[in-house]
Design an enzyme around this catalytic site. Structure first.
Site, mmCIF file in Angstrom:
data_model
loop_
_atom_site.group_PDB
_atom_site.id
_atom_site.type_symbol
_atom_site.label_atom_id
_atom_site.label_comp_id
_atom_site.label_asym_id
_atom_site.label_seq_id
_atom_site.Cartn_x
_atom_site.Cartn_y
_atom_site.Cartn_z
ATOM 1 C CG HIS A 1 -2.054 7.120 -7.243
ATOM 2 N ND1 HIS A 1 -1.955 7.674 -5.979
ATOM 3 C CD2 HIS A 1 -0.824 7.268 -7.796
ATOM 4 C CE1 HIS A 1 -0.746 8.137 -5.782
ATOM 5 N NE2 HIS A 1 -0.035 7.907 -6.863
ATOM 6 C CE LYS B 1 1.183 3.913 -5.369
ATOM 7 N NZ LYS B 1 0.608 5.254 -5.454
ATOM 8 C CG ASP C 1 -3.079 -17.628 0.384
ATOM 9 O OD1 ASP C 1 -3.260 -17.734 -0.842
ATOM 10 O OD2 ASP C 1 -2.148 -18.204 0.983
ATOM 11 C CG HIS D 1 6.173 8.363 -3.216
ATOM 12 N ND1 HIS D 1 5.464 7.182 -3.180
ATOM 13 C CD2 HIS D 1 5.743 9.026 -4.321
ATOM 14 C CE1 HIS D 1 4.640 7.130 -4.220
ATOM 15 N NE2 HIS D 1 4.791 8.237 -4.923
ATOM 16 C CE LYS E 1 1.588 8.441 -2.253
ATOM 17 N NZ LYS E 1 2.383 9.513 -2.735
ATOM 18 C CG ASP F 1 -6.759 14.595 18.409
ATOM 19 O OD1 ASP F 1 -5.911 15.505 18.272
ATOM 20 O OD2 ASP F 1 -7.984 14.801 18.403
#
Length: 474
Positions: free
Chosen positions: A204, A206, A211, A392, A394, A399
């Site tokens: 899952h 991404k 380079d 979508h 996450k 603090d």
């Protein structure tokens, strides 16, 4: 995201969900470990964390000066005095100093930034994604990868088999024919796997590393759903009816500096783990110099190691929050320990606020999350639902100093069955940008109050109850 996601052809996704559900019933349910020790706030403060830069580990004095500077900017917090060192013990990854971090707060800006970095590539491109769709966005990126491969840049691509179930095999065949090295993660078709068939384990993540000098990570997949901004809308525009019509609201980030090498290691480790060999030759670890001032930790989690790294990090971070814990999550199917960490924080006076979606690409997931609203509201946690866009993202900011962006949802699938990746950033300025983005989402959201929620109808309550019965397999 969860198993079925982003799909323009929902029938294939539904078929995949049913397959995984059946497999989940047949095999034993995995369980998360007891991490009650991470919630013991009365425990003695942990030792100072390891902090490295491009030249190696920092001396104790320089290390402490960095942490003191953060504390001066944000005030004393157990996030700094306890959690940061605990996080190192959990992940085994050091904090890396000297990084430039850029917040990418929507799909269009993320895709532009990644495409620009790929165009500028001179040595290699390492791309790992859950979804790579054969649409205008996916084809444009595929064309660019083929162009760079033809120009002598090594291109390595990891894509998840379930996440790309609606993408024609010919799409990836064209990339391979052009010389792009590809890895299909845990093929859905058992005839395509070279070893054990691990249907329920998905990649899952991404991640893009170009380079060895610039990295991108977050929640954005390769899909046309990110083609329009989730913050721009006409007053005459009707609210979207579902995820297929909506702009997708997601968060990504760009990193330059010594921490890029840590993200590169995670990509290469996945490649070796699944193929038994490294990818083709390239200059994967060039010398890196300081590009900014942010402290960054790269955290990867995989069920093959049963380390539950990101899960433990979230529990500990919430347990050591002192002032604020502001979270966004697309899918919410937590276990009791995550719930307790949130509830305990709210009850000791921490402002715990969560932005959820108001609609989603998989309706069952929406009701699975809403089934926990009563418990959250009773503990004093503030709940908001994002309007007019498919949420979508996450993310978390705690603090005013500790932030995380990544692929991990607050759900059992992310914690137990997926390979996930998150970047943790210790930087007051970046946390300020994260907080501003959170407040921007709040302005586009509706608050769910206890009184309002208590008035929902019996049909809604039945849906929540019914979905909870098999929420583990969503």
């Amino acid at each position: 995201m969860n198993i079925a996601a982003h799909a323009p052809r929902f029938s294939h996704r539904l078929t995949w969900c049913i397959i995984v559900f059946i497999v989940g019933i047949v095999v034993a349910c995995a369980t998360l470990p007891d991490v009650g020790y991470l919630q013991a706030r009365e425990a003695a403060p942990a030792s100072a964390p390891t902090i490295v830069n491009a030249h190696g580990e920092l001396a104790q004095g320089k290390k402490q000066a960095l942490l003191n500077n953060l504390e001066d900017k944000t005030g004393a917090s157990d996030i700094l005095t306890k959690h940061v060192a605990v996080e190192e013990a959990i992940s085994g990854a050091p904090l890396v100093a000297g990084n430039k971090v850029v917040l990418l707060d929507d799909g269009p800006i993320t895709m532009r930034a990644m495409m620009n970095a790929i165009r500028a590539a001179r040595d290699h491109i390492n791309l790992e994604t859950y979804i790579f769709e054969d649409d205008e966005v996916g084809r444009a990126l595929a064309d660019l990868l083929i162009e760079k491969q033809a120009a002598g840049v090594r291109v390595n691509l990891i894509y998840d088999s379930a996440g790309t179930i609606d993408t024609a095999r010919e799409f990836f065949g064209r990339l391979r024919a052009a010389g792009v090295s590809t890895l299909e993660f845990n093929p859905v078709n058992p005839l395509h796997t070279g070893g054990d068939w691990e249907l329920n384990q998905r990649d899952h993540r991404k991640l893009l590393v170009v380079d060895g000098r610039i990295a991108f990570t977050g929640g954005v997949n390769i899909s046309k759903v990110y083609g329009k901004s989730s913050f721009l809308k006409s007053r005459r525009q009707a609210p979207p009816k579902d995820a297929k019509e909506a702009a997708w609201r997601d968060t990504h980030m760009q990193i330059e500096g010594p921490a890029v090498a840590e993200f590169q290691k995670l990509f290469l480790e996945t490649w070796r783990r699944k193929t038994g060999r490294p990818p083709g030759d390239a200059h994967y670890f060039p010398p890196l110099t300081a590009q900014g001032t942010a402290l960054v930790r790269a955290i990867g989690s995989t069920p093959e190691h049963a380390d539950y790294t990101i899960y433990k990090t979230y529990v500990s971070a919430l347990a050591n929050a002192d002032k604020t814990a502001h979270l966004t999550t697309a899918y919410f199917v937590p276990d009791r320990q995550i719930l307790r960490a949130m509830q305990d924080a709210a009850r000791r006076g921490v402002d715990v606020s969560i932005v959820f979606p108001s609609f989603t690409d998989v309706g069952m997931i929406l009701y699975a999350g809403r089934a926990y609203y009563d418990e959250l509201l009773e503990a004093g946690i503030k709940i908001y639902e994002r309007k007019d866009a498919m949420l979508h993202a996450k993310t978390a900011v705690i603090d005013g100093v500790w932030s995380t962006i990544g692929s991990t949802n607050l759900d059992m699938r992310s914690f137990l069955h997926n390979d996930e990746i998150n970047a943790v950033v210790l930087d007051a300025e970046f946390a300020g940008r994260m907080e501003a983005l959170f407040q921007r989402d709040l302005r586009e959201s509706s608050e769910i109050t206890r009184e309002q929620w208590s008035r929902r109808g019996p049909v809604e309550r039945i849906k929540e109850w019914a979905v909870q019965l098999f929420s583990y397999w969503l």
